[in-house]
Design a protein around this motif. Sequence first.
Motif, PDB file in Angstrom:
ATOM      1  N   GLU A 191     111.920  65.979  74.691  1.00 59.36           N
ATOM      2  CA  GLU A 191     111.495  67.331  75.076  1.00 59.36           C
ATOM      3  C   GLU A 191     111.888  68.366  74.028  1.00 59.36           C
ATOM      4  OE1 GLU A 191     112.071  70.509  78.780  1.00 59.36           O
ATOM      5  OE2 GLU A 191     112.864  68.457  78.936  1.00 59.36           O
ATOM      6  N   LEU A 192     113.098  68.200  73.469  1.00 60.49           N
ATOM      7  CA  LEU A 192     113.605  69.163  72.490  1.00 60.49           C
ATOM      8  C   LEU A 192     113.206  68.807  71.060  1.00 60.49           C
ATOM      9  CD1 LEU A 192     117.210  69.613  73.945  1.00 60.49           C
ATOM     10  CD2 LEU A 192     115.297  71.211  74.153  1.00 60.49           C
ATOM     11  N   GLY A 193     112.600  67.629  70.873  1.00 61.22           N
ATOM     12  CA  GLY A 193     112.248  67.198  69.525  1.00 61.22           C
ATOM     13  C   GLY A 193     113.468  66.955  68.659  1.00 61.22           C
ATOM     14  N   ASP A 194     114.557  66.489  69.267  1.00 58.98           N
ATOM     15  CA  ASP A 194     115.816  66.254  68.547  1.00 58.98           C
ATOM     16  C   ASP A 194     115.851  64.803  68.075  1.00 58.98           C
ATOM     17  OD1 ASP A 194     118.464  65.917  67.692  1.00 58.98           O
ATOM     18  OD2 ASP A 194     119.196  67.431  69.097  1.00 58.98           O
ATOM     19  N   HIS A 195     115.404  64.575  66.847  1.00 64.06           N
ATOM     20  CA  HIS A 195     115.292  63.216  66.321  1.00 64.06           C
ATOM     21  C   HIS A 195     116.650  62.559  66.113  1.00 64.06           C
ATOM     22  CE1 HIS A 195     111.547  65.324  65.038  1.00 64.06           C
ATOM     23  NE2 HIS A 195     111.002  64.217  65.506  1.00 64.06           N
ATOM     24  N   ASP A 196     117.620  63.333  65.617  1.00 66.90           N
ATOM     25  CA  ASP A 196     118.941  62.751  65.376  1.00 66.90           C
ATOM     26  C   ASP A 196     119.595  62.318  66.690  1.00 66.90           C
ATOM     27  OD1 ASP A 196     118.630  63.123  62.695  1.00 66.90           O
ATOM     28  OD2 ASP A 196     119.895  64.908  62.561  1.00 66.90           O
ATOM     29  N   ALA A 197     119.423  63.120  67.741  1.00 65.67           N
ATOM     30  CA  ALA A 197     119.976  62.752  69.045  1.00 65.67           C
ATOM     31  C   ALA A 197     119.336  61.465  69.546  1.00 65.67           C
ATOM     32  CB  ALA A 197     119.759  63.885  70.053  1.00 65.67           C
ATOM     33  N   ALA A 198     118.030  61.329  69.334  1.00 68.37           N
ATOM     34  CA  ALA A 198     117.337  60.107  69.742  1.00 68.37           C
ATOM     35  C   ALA A 198     117.905  58.898  69.005  1.00 68.37           C
ATOM     36  CB  ALA A 198     115.842  60.235  69.477  1.00 68.37           C
ATOM     37  N   ASP A 199     118.201  59.056  67.718  1.00 70.73           N
ATOM     38  CA  ASP A 199     118.802  57.957  66.953  1.00 70.73           C
ATOM     39  C   ASP A 199     120.145  57.539  67.545  1.00 70.73           C
ATOM     40  OD1 ASP A 199     116.763  57.606  65.139  1.00 70.73           O
ATOM     41  OD2 ASP A 199     117.628  58.904  63.615  1.00 70.73           O
ATOM     42  N   VAL A 200     120.973  58.534  67.889  1.00 70.01           N
ATOM     43  CA  VAL A 200     122.293  58.244  68.465  1.00 70.01           C
ATOM     44  C   VAL A 200     122.148  57.476  69.772  1.00 70.01           C
ATOM     45  CG1 VAL A 200     124.355  59.272  69.509  1.00 70.01           C
ATOM     46  CG2 VAL A 200     123.445  60.202  67.373  1.00 70.01           C
ATOM     47  N   ILE A 201     121.252  57.946  70.645  1.00 65.57           N
ATOM     48  CA  ILE A 201     121.077  57.328  71.957  1.00 65.57           C
ATOM     49  C   ILE A 201     120.568  55.899  71.822  1.00 65.57           C
ATOM     50  CG2 ILE A 201     119.718  57.449  74.090  1.00 65.57           C
ATOM     51  CD1 ILE A 201     119.803  60.575  73.627  1.00 65.57           C
ATOM     52  N   MET A 202     119.543  55.694  70.996  1.00 70.64           N
ATOM     53  CA  MET A 202     118.982  54.358  70.830  1.00 70.64           C
ATOM     54  C   MET A 202     119.975  53.414  70.161  1.00 70.64           C
ATOM     55  SD  MET A 202     115.073  55.227  69.670  1.00 70.64           S
ATOM     56  CE  MET A 202     113.990  56.228  70.702  1.00 70.64           C
ATOM     57  N   GLU A 203     120.667  53.906  69.161  1.00 72.74           N
ATOM     58  CA  GLU A 203     121.609  53.052  68.434  1.00 72.74           C
ATOM     59  C   GLU A 203     122.795  52.679  69.317  1.00 72.74           C
ATOM     60  OE1 GLU A 203     122.200  51.112  64.632  1.00 72.74           O
ATOM     61  OE2 GLU A 203     120.539  51.850  65.843  1.00 72.74           O
ATOM     62  N   ALA A 204     123.235  53.619  70.162  1.00 73.44           N
ATOM     63  CA  ALA A 204     124.328  53.312  71.092  1.00 73.44           C
ATOM     64  C   ALA A 204     123.897  52.251  72.095  1.00 73.44           C
ATOM     65  CB  ALA A 204     124.760  54.579  71.826  1.00 73.44           C
ATOM     66  N   ALA A 205     122.650  52.335  72.567  1.00 72.43           N
ATOM     67  CA  ALA A 205     122.147  51.343  73.525  1.00 72.43           C
ATOM     68  C   ALA A 205     122.134  49.952  72.900  1.00 72.43           C
ATOM     69  CB  ALA A 205     120.752  51.725  73.992  1.00 72.43           C
ATOM     70  N   ARG A 206     121.927  49.874  71.592  1.00 70.23           N
ATOM     71  CA  ARG A 206     121.894  48.567  70.924  1.00 70.23           C
ATOM     72  C   ARG A 206     123.275  47.932  70.810  1.00 70.23           C
ATOM     73  NH1 ARG A 206     118.272  51.863  67.085  1.00 70.23           N
ATOM     74  NH2 ARG A 206     116.303  51.741  68.229  1.00 70.23           N
ATOM     75  N   ARG A 207     124.315  48.692  71.130  1.00 71.29           N
ATOM     76  CA  ARG A 207     125.658  48.133  71.170  1.00 71.29           C
ATOM     77  C   ARG A 207     125.956  47.497  72.529  1.00 71.29           C
ATOM     78  NH1 ARG A 207     125.664  51.454  66.993  1.00 71.29           N
ATOM     79  NH2 ARG A 207     127.397  51.597  65.556  1.00 71.29           N
ATOM     80  N   ASP A 208     124.939  47.470  73.374  1.00 67.82           N
ATOM     81  CA  ASP A 208     125.039  46.951  74.729  1.00 67.82           C
ATOM     82  C   ASP A 208     125.663  45.561  74.784  1.00 67.82           C
ATOM     83  OD1 ASP A 208     123.833  45.236  76.943  1.00 67.82           O
ATOM     84  OD2 ASP A 208     123.273  47.221  77.655  1.00 67.82           O
ATOM     85  N   ARG A 209     125.320  44.689  73.849  1.00 64.64           N
ATOM     86  CA  ARG A 209     125.751  43.295  73.893  1.00 64.64           C
ATOM     87  C   ARG A 209     126.881  42.972  72.922  1.00 64.64           C
ATOM     88  NH1 ARG A 209     122.526  40.781  78.031  1.00 64.64           N
ATOM     89  NH2 ARG A 209     120.612  41.977  78.151  1.00 64.64           N
ATOM     90  N   VAL A 210     127.350  43.955  72.175  1.00 62.00           N
ATOM     91  CA  VAL A 210     128.316  43.662  71.118  1.00 62.00           C
ATOM     92  C   VAL A 210     129.598  43.049  71.674  1.00 62.00           C
ATOM     93  CG1 VAL A 210     129.810  44.697  69.374  1.00 62.00           C
ATOM     94  CG2 VAL A 210     127.418  45.355  69.502  1.00 62.00           C
ATOM     95  N   GLY A 211     130.100  43.596  72.782  1.00 66.83           N
ATOM     96  CA  GLY A 211     131.323  43.057  73.369  1.00 66.83           C
ATOM     97  C   GLY A 211     131.163  41.614  73.803  1.00 66.83           C
ATOM     98  N   LEU A 212     130.007  41.300  74.390  1.00 73.28           N
ATOM     99  CA  LEU A 212     129.743  39.921  74.815  1.00 73.28           C
ATOM    100  C   LEU A 212     129.693  38.981  73.610  1.00 73.28           C
ATOM    101  CD1 LEU A 212     126.965  40.382  77.534  1.00 73.28           C
ATOM    102  CD2 LEU A 212     129.419  40.091  77.865  1.00 73.28           C
ATOM    103  N   ILE A 213     129.075  39.456  72.525  1.00 70.77           N
ATOM    104  CA  ILE A 213     128.988  38.615  71.323  1.00 70.77           C
ATOM    105  C   ILE A 213     130.373  38.389  70.734  1.00 70.77           C
ATOM    106  CG2 ILE A 213     128.074  38.491  68.981  1.00 70.77           C
ATOM    107  CD1 ILE A 213     125.672  40.112  69.991  1.00 70.77           C
ATOM    108  N   LEU A 214     131.183  39.447  70.669  1.00 72.36           N
ATOM    109  CA  LEU A 214     132.545  39.304  70.151  1.00 72.36           C
ATOM    110  C   LEU A 214     133.345  38.312  70.992  1.00 72.36           C
ATOM    111  CD1 LEU A 214     133.437  43.028  69.330  1.00 72.36           C
ATOM    112  CD2 LEU A 214     132.998  41.197  67.692  1.00 72.36           C
ATOM    113  N   ALA A 215     133.196  38.404  72.325  1.00 70.44           N
ATOM    114  CA  ALA A 215     133.917  37.490  73.208  1.00 70.44           C
ATOM    115  C   ALA A 215     133.479  36.049  72.968  1.00 70.44           C
ATOM    116  CB  ALA A 215     133.687  37.883  74.667  1.00 70.44           C
ATOM    117  N   GLU A 216     132.170  35.855  72.778  1.00 77.63           N
ATOM    118  CA  GLU A 216     131.653  34.506  72.508  1.00 77.63           C
ATOM    119  C   GLU A 216     132.185  33.976  71.173  1.00 77.63           C
ATOM    120  OE1 GLU A 216     129.555  30.921  72.568  1.00 77.63           O
ATOM    121  OE2 GLU A 216     130.038  32.331  74.173  1.00 77.63           O
ATOM    122  N   LEU A 217     132.189  34.828  70.162  1.00 75.21           N
ATOM    123  CA  LEU A 217     132.683  34.408  68.854  1.00 75.21           C
ATOM    124  C   LEU A 217     134.167  34.060  68.915  1.00 75.21           C
ATOM    125  CD1 LEU A 217     130.965  36.997  66.465  1.00 75.21           C
ATOM    126  CD2 LEU A 217     130.214  34.695  67.047  1.00 75.21           C
ATOM    127  N   ALA A 218     134.928  34.834  69.690  1.00 74.67           N
ATOM    128  CA  ALA A 218     136.377  34.640  69.741  1.00 74.67           C
ATOM    129  C   ALA A 218     136.772  33.357  70.467  1.00 74.67           C
ATOM    130  CB  ALA A 218     137.038  35.838  70.420  1.00 74.67           C
TER     131      ALA A 218
END
Length: 658
Positions: A191-218
Amino acid sequence: MMRGLVTLLNDEPLLDEVTRELVSVNHQATNENTARRALVAAVRSGVVGSSVVRARLDELLGSVDPVRAAGEFAVVMGLSAEWWLRVNDSGGSSEQALDWESGERAALDAVTLLRPAGVSLDPELEAVCWLSAALSLDAGQGRKIEQLERLLWSVRCVAELMVTVSTTADRSRLSNRFARVFDAGAALAVELGDHDAADVIMEAARRDRVGLILAELARNPDVDTAIRSSALAVSDSSAAIPTTTTTDGEDGDEDGGTPAVSSTESRSAAILVDRQGAVSDAERVLGPLGALCDASALMSITAASILDRRSDLTGTTVVLQLFPQQTSQSSGRGREVSTVRVYRRLTWIEGGDDSAVEEHLDHFDPPKTLLATSAEDLRIFAWLPTFAQILPQPLLDLLARADRSSPVRLMIVPTGLFHVPFDALPLSGSGLRDEMLIDRAVVSVHGSLTSMLALMRTDTVSSIVPSIAVYDGERADGELKHVEAEFISLNTHVPGVIRVRGAEELRERLRKDSDSEPIAMLAMGVHGSSDDHGWGQGKTMPDGSIVTAAQALGWKAPRLCVLASCHSPITAADGVELSGFPLALMLTGAATVIGGLYDIDDEATTAIMNRFWELYAGGTVPLIALHQAKVEWLHHNPDVRRTPRLWAGLVTYGAATQ
């Protein structure tokens, strides 16, 4: 307390009774953790607006020393804000009227205390407080920018939290709890045309599985020791919180103790040092995944910054990010209806290095089948016109202006949509009749902007030797009838190929501590199998042994890995992203991975790869070689354009700057 928690699991618990019981436990428990858990349960799951809970919170706020017990006081303040959020979310209750002003005041007071020196005492509670502060604002009064800023703070807290999540149950709970933070934030950014905010939100969502992957690796014994240690160090440092109680026996106030505020600041500083050290080591050991572990880097990684750093791209270059959100809304008949919204973020440079970065941000509401299907579902190719809605109009306009001899370089971050065969998407919306994306764009697929940037920093190797080849073309059953022809083509064009037939020999060739010359390329033409979690993706070797994606985490992978075999996607059958052979190989050194989305066709794949090896040996970079080989094959076989399952399953992961 346990009786109360079990009671809350019932379909219709006696909430008033269990709420009072949990508050009583908080009064009586001598163990600090037991008392806190009881209070948290009463606030989050008890009677909405309970006067008993409110009275206990007020009692604690009046009795806990905010200096000597700063951490405890901050948590109670946060729970007070969460109590108000539940009240206001419910439109008020029988015991407490709606009061967003009190909710906002409590939330803003809490967030200043919950992060005293750069480290959150409780990221989940802090995320809730920022959400409450955001929802308290009347966006209609011109405060949308401020509301988005508060939502971004909540997003950052969730991103920190996800690095510490080690179970699918916790991950699911948190995803459900904070889905509206991301949805509301993305909607406001559009709505606000805030591209940088959109990047932050989308990139944060992609960290959704990082903890699970770290646990699997460990915990996975097949994973290399250095990777396991690095994953464990990141998890431990991310989960650390500052000391919240007074330290006795040190120089301090007249009572002989050090004020908790001072000790918290000291501990926070030490934690930040530990985290930075763990992340730096993880970036060295885990590559793209290591970079994803650093939640503090969210603000600095944008699509525009990716294009600014491009080094060898001179034509039109585009980054397309996709971010699907499933939301529930009332049907008006007392039922909840699930809908899908896909946010599209487009960033591009048209022309040379002097061209300005241009940006576009919007959303569309596709049918649920867009997310519900999988690459294994044959219907996906019948639905390609529907999937083509993924491509925003500015991208279609760019493609229409592009020359076939100089296609657009398109890097896609398809969060939640890794199953889409992008090359085969029709371009009818651009007026290009009977053309597909492959005709106008060279496509690579990426897990995140962060991993894209990490691959841009990865040194590439110009040499194509020595190379390892694993081809199952000599078995008596002859199931892969054409794969031996591909090996002959590879062996003809790439000198000195080392043919490997077993899992143990392959592991030895790619051993991390090997003193032999580094392998430049790995090629595999074998049977592949999928699994529900990605790390069990398997490759059946010519001698019958099996190699899994988890085992590949113990290799020293070559910069180029060509897995032109079945079931080598970056996502698993249950929709889990960031797993499987592509990620495993990128974590251990690969910069470009060519994989198969599904059970790819043997004959068509061999024909395409024969030309690929000729182009690759002649100096064409792998990404361009695969694209060109596909285009030429389609030109010579026009009838198969209408059968994309034969050729669209070969996908290039990575290759960010090529």
